[in-house]
Motif scaffolding. Structure first.
Motif, PDB file in Angstrom:
ATOM      1  N   PRO A  37     -41.951  -2.600  25.278  1.00  0.00           N
ATOM      2  CA  PRO A  37     -41.223  -3.109  24.124  1.00  0.00           C
ATOM      3  C   PRO A  37     -42.079  -3.503  22.923  1.00  0.00           C
ATOM      4  O   PRO A  37     -41.683  -3.275  21.781  1.00  0.00           O
ATOM      5  N   THR A  38     -43.261  -4.071  23.175  1.00  0.00           N
ATOM      6  CA  THR A  38     -44.109  -4.471  22.048  1.00  0.00           C
ATOM      7  C   THR A  38     -44.608  -3.207  21.350  1.00  0.00           C
ATOM      8  O   THR A  38     -44.642  -3.113  20.116  1.00  0.00           O
ATOM      9  N   ASP A  39     -44.971  -2.231  22.166  1.00  0.00           N
ATOM     10  CA  ASP A  39     -45.410  -0.930  21.648  1.00  0.00           C
ATOM     11  C   ASP A  39     -44.296  -0.284  20.821  1.00  0.00           C
ATOM     12  O   ASP A  39     -44.539   0.254  19.740  1.00  0.00           O
ATOM     13  N   HIS A  87     -48.214  -9.138  17.954  1.00  0.00           N
ATOM     14  CA  HIS A  87     -48.095  -9.840  19.245  1.00  0.00           C
ATOM     15  C   HIS A  87     -46.776 -10.599  19.274  1.00  0.00           C
ATOM     16  O   HIS A  87     -46.115 -10.790  18.255  1.00  0.00           O
ATOM     17  N   HIS A  88     -46.430 -11.058  20.487  1.00  0.00           N
ATOM     18  CA  HIS A  88     -45.156 -11.778  20.662  1.00  0.00           C
ATOM     19  C   HIS A  88     -45.382 -13.235  21.048  1.00  0.00           C
ATOM     20  O   HIS A  88     -46.426 -13.822  20.734  1.00  0.00           O
ATOM     21  N   ILE A  89     -44.438 -13.792  21.752  1.00  0.00           N
ATOM     22  CA  ILE A  89     -44.461 -15.194  22.173  1.00  0.00           C
ATOM     23  C   ILE A  89     -45.733 -15.555  22.965  1.00  0.00           C
ATOM     24  O   ILE A  89     -46.083 -16.733  23.072  1.00  0.00           O
ATOM     25  N   ALA A 157     -44.230 -12.175  28.001  1.00  0.00           N
ATOM     26  CA  ALA A 157     -42.863 -12.700  27.918  1.00  0.00           C
ATOM     27  C   ALA A 157     -42.162 -12.547  29.261  1.00  0.00           C
ATOM     28  O   ALA A 157     -41.425 -13.429  29.707  1.00  0.00           O
ATOM     29  N   SER A 158     -42.398 -11.398  29.909  1.00  0.00           N
ATOM     30  CA  SER A 158     -41.782 -11.147  31.210  1.00  0.00           C
ATOM     31  C   SER A 158     -42.304 -12.133  32.254  1.00  0.00           C
ATOM     32  O   SER A 158     -41.593 -12.486  33.196  1.00  0.00           O
ATOM     33  N   HIS A 159     -43.538 -12.575  32.090  1.00  0.00           N
ATOM     34  CA  HIS A 159     -44.077 -13.578  33.003  1.00  0.00           C
ATOM     35  C   HIS A 159     -43.395 -14.926  32.769  1.00  0.00           C
ATOM     36  O   HIS A 159     -42.951 -15.584  33.705  1.00  0.00           O
ATOM     37  N   GLY A 180     -48.319  -3.918  30.995  1.00  0.00           N
ATOM     38  CA  GLY A 180     -47.214  -3.940  30.040  1.00  0.00           C
ATOM     39  C   GLY A 180     -45.961  -3.609  30.823  1.00  0.00           C
ATOM     40  O   GLY A 180     -46.039  -3.089  31.948  1.00  0.00           O
ATOM     41  N   THR A 181     -44.807  -3.893  30.229  1.00  0.00           N
ATOM     42  CA  THR A 181     -43.578  -3.609  30.979  1.00  0.00           C
ATOM     43  C   THR A 181     -43.127  -2.152  30.815  1.00  0.00           C
ATOM     44  O   THR A 181     -42.134  -1.761  31.406  1.00  0.00           O
ATOM     45  N   GLY A 182     -43.890  -1.362  30.051  1.00  0.00           N
ATOM     46  CA  GLY A 182     -43.659   0.098  30.030  1.00  0.00           C
ATOM     47  C   GLY A 182     -43.939   0.644  31.434  1.00  0.00           C
ATOM     48  O   GLY A 182     -43.043   1.173  32.108  1.00  0.00           O
ATOM     49  N   ASP A 198     -37.052  -8.488  31.095  1.00  0.00           N
ATOM     50  CA  ASP A 198     -37.777  -7.832  30.002  1.00  0.00           C
ATOM     51  C   ASP A 198     -36.934  -7.764  28.733  1.00  0.00           C
ATOM     52  O   ASP A 198     -35.697  -7.875  28.768  1.00  0.00           O
ATOM     53  N   GLN A 199     -37.626  -7.549  27.626  1.00  0.00           N
ATOM     54  CA  GLN A 199     -36.972  -7.498  26.321  1.00  0.00           C
ATOM     55  C   GLN A 199     -35.927  -6.378  26.272  1.00  0.00           C
ATOM     56  O   GLN A 199     -36.148  -5.303  26.817  1.00  0.00           O
ATOM     57  N   THR A 200     -34.868  -6.649  25.514  1.00  0.00           N
ATOM     58  CA  THR A 200     -33.824  -5.631  25.341  1.00  0.00           C
ATOM     59  C   THR A 200     -34.382  -4.383  24.646  1.00  0.00           C
ATOM     60  O   THR A 200     -33.836  -3.298  24.810  1.00  0.00           O
TER      61      THR A 200
HETATM   62  N1  ASP Z   1     -42.527  -6.891  27.471  1.00  0.00           N
HETATM   63  C1  ASP Z   1     -43.860  -7.179  27.865  1.00  0.00           C
HETATM   64  C2  ASP Z   1     -43.961  -8.635  28.129  1.00  0.00           C
HETATM   65  O1  ASP Z   1     -43.579  -8.993  29.163  1.00  0.00           O
HETATM   66  C3  ASP Z   1     -44.958  -6.692  27.065  1.00  0.00           C
HETATM   67  C4  ASP Z   1     -44.911  -5.245  26.740  1.00  0.00           C
HETATM   68  O2  ASP Z   1     -45.210  -4.394  27.558  1.00  0.00           O
HETATM   69  O3  ASP Z   1     -44.609  -4.983  25.614  1.00  0.00           O
HETATM   70  O4  ASP Z   1     -44.469  -9.410  27.370  1.00  0.00           O
END
Ligand code: ASP
Length: 322
Positions: A37-39, A87-89, A157-159, A180-182, A198-200
């Protein structure tokens, strides 16, 4: 006299370089594996940003350790505007999770602006016998000690979501970290792991096509995206107060000249108004932030507030890494 002349010439050269920025491709480092998702947000944003920034944008994936490896790489990069971080949260959760974090999220970056907010979803492998949230809860209980939960490393984020999920259910799962969650999604679809939060932006298409099972959303309000609209919120499904929505922001190494960060910020503002980008985000359940939040000071304050919000939650969960 000579010294003054050199200083004047050097200043003129720097100003000229800044005036011309960008004169070569700009790399955006994504601190997670490709295909996640970040990708996805970064690649979609790059499309919208290329025009306003007048630059070729290259995405570089530096996954591992929940996003901290990629963030550390940008913190140490030359502060010239040619290496940025999306980057995210994780910028706000990693200080509480890592005792020896090699960068300081607030001090080591120039803030360029927030990008979007993204809800998360609880999903399961296609062969999972549970078909709704109530059945999932029962299945998790019946399989205590055997359930695998995939995530993208401590700080991801998934963690964070997986941690709060286990806490709320008063249940421990075996956690399986990925870069990554990919790649985690590939294994979930293949049945090698059981569940994931995981992110939508990563899950909507897989839910819509039935490649994974979907059980709930992590926000307080249900979502309107068609593939997600039937999902209950965790809050209304017995996990009172469960509320995780993540966000993305853009950063440059500390010391990047203001003339450069101003240019990137202005280009980001324009990119976030791109109707194509807004639509792609909406289709995936994400919301592009308002103009006022694409602001370095606002962005920095928001991350500081998020650090203050999540640190006690993570400390209470007793999770950390060296
Ligand atoms: N969605 C992932 C996360 O758990 C990160 C990723 O692969 O983008 O933060």
């Amino acid at each position: 006299m000579k010294k003054v002349l050199f200083a004047t010439l050097a200043l003129a050269a720097t100003s000229a370089a800044l005036a011309e920025y960008p004169e070569k491709p700009v790399t955006i480092i994504v601190p997670f594996a490709a295909g996640g998702p970040t990708d996805k947000v970064a690649r979609d944003l790059a499309e919208a940003l290329r025009g306003p920034l007048k630059a070729t944008i290259v995405i570089e994936n530096v996954g591992g350790a929940g996003g901290t490896l990629g963030a550390a790489k940008v913190a140490k990069a030359a502060p010239d505007g040619y290496t940025l971080l999306l980057h995210h949260i994780g910028m706000a959760t990693s200080p509480a999770l890592y005792r020896n974090l090699s960068f300081k999220p607030v001090e080591d970056f120039e803030y360029l602006g927030l990008i979007n907010e993204v809800p998360m979803t609880i999903i399961g492998k296609p062969g999972l016998p549970a078909n709704n949230w109530a059945e999932l809860q029962k299945w998790l209980k019946d399989n205590q000690g055997k359930v695998n939960l995939a995530h993208a490393g401590l700080g991801a984020a998934s963690h964070l979501c997986g941690l709060l999920f286990q806490q709320s259910l008063k249940m421990q799962m075996t956690t399986v970290p990925y870069k990554g969650t990919g790649p985690a999604m590939t294994d979930l679809m293949g049945g090698q792991v059981d569940v994931m939060c995981d992110q939508t932006t990563n899950t909507t298409a897989q839910i819509a096509s039935g490649k994974v099972k979907a059980y709930a959303v992590t926000t307080l309000k249900p979502l309107s995206t068609p593939a997600l609209a039937k999902l209950p919120t965790l809050d209304a499904s017995g996990l009172k107060g469960f509320n995780v929505s993540i966000w993305h922001g853009l950063y440059a190494p500390k010391g990047t000249p203001k003339a450069v960060t101003d240019k990137v910020n202005a280009a980001l503002k324009t990119a976030l108004k791109d109707p194509g980008f807004i639509k792609r985000e909406e289709d995936l359940g994400a919301v592009v932030v308002t103009d006022a939040r694409v602001n370095p000071a606002e962005h920095k304050k928001f991350v500081s507030d998020e650090i203050a919000k999540w640190t006690p939650v993570i400390k209470a969960a007793g999770q950390y890494a060296d």
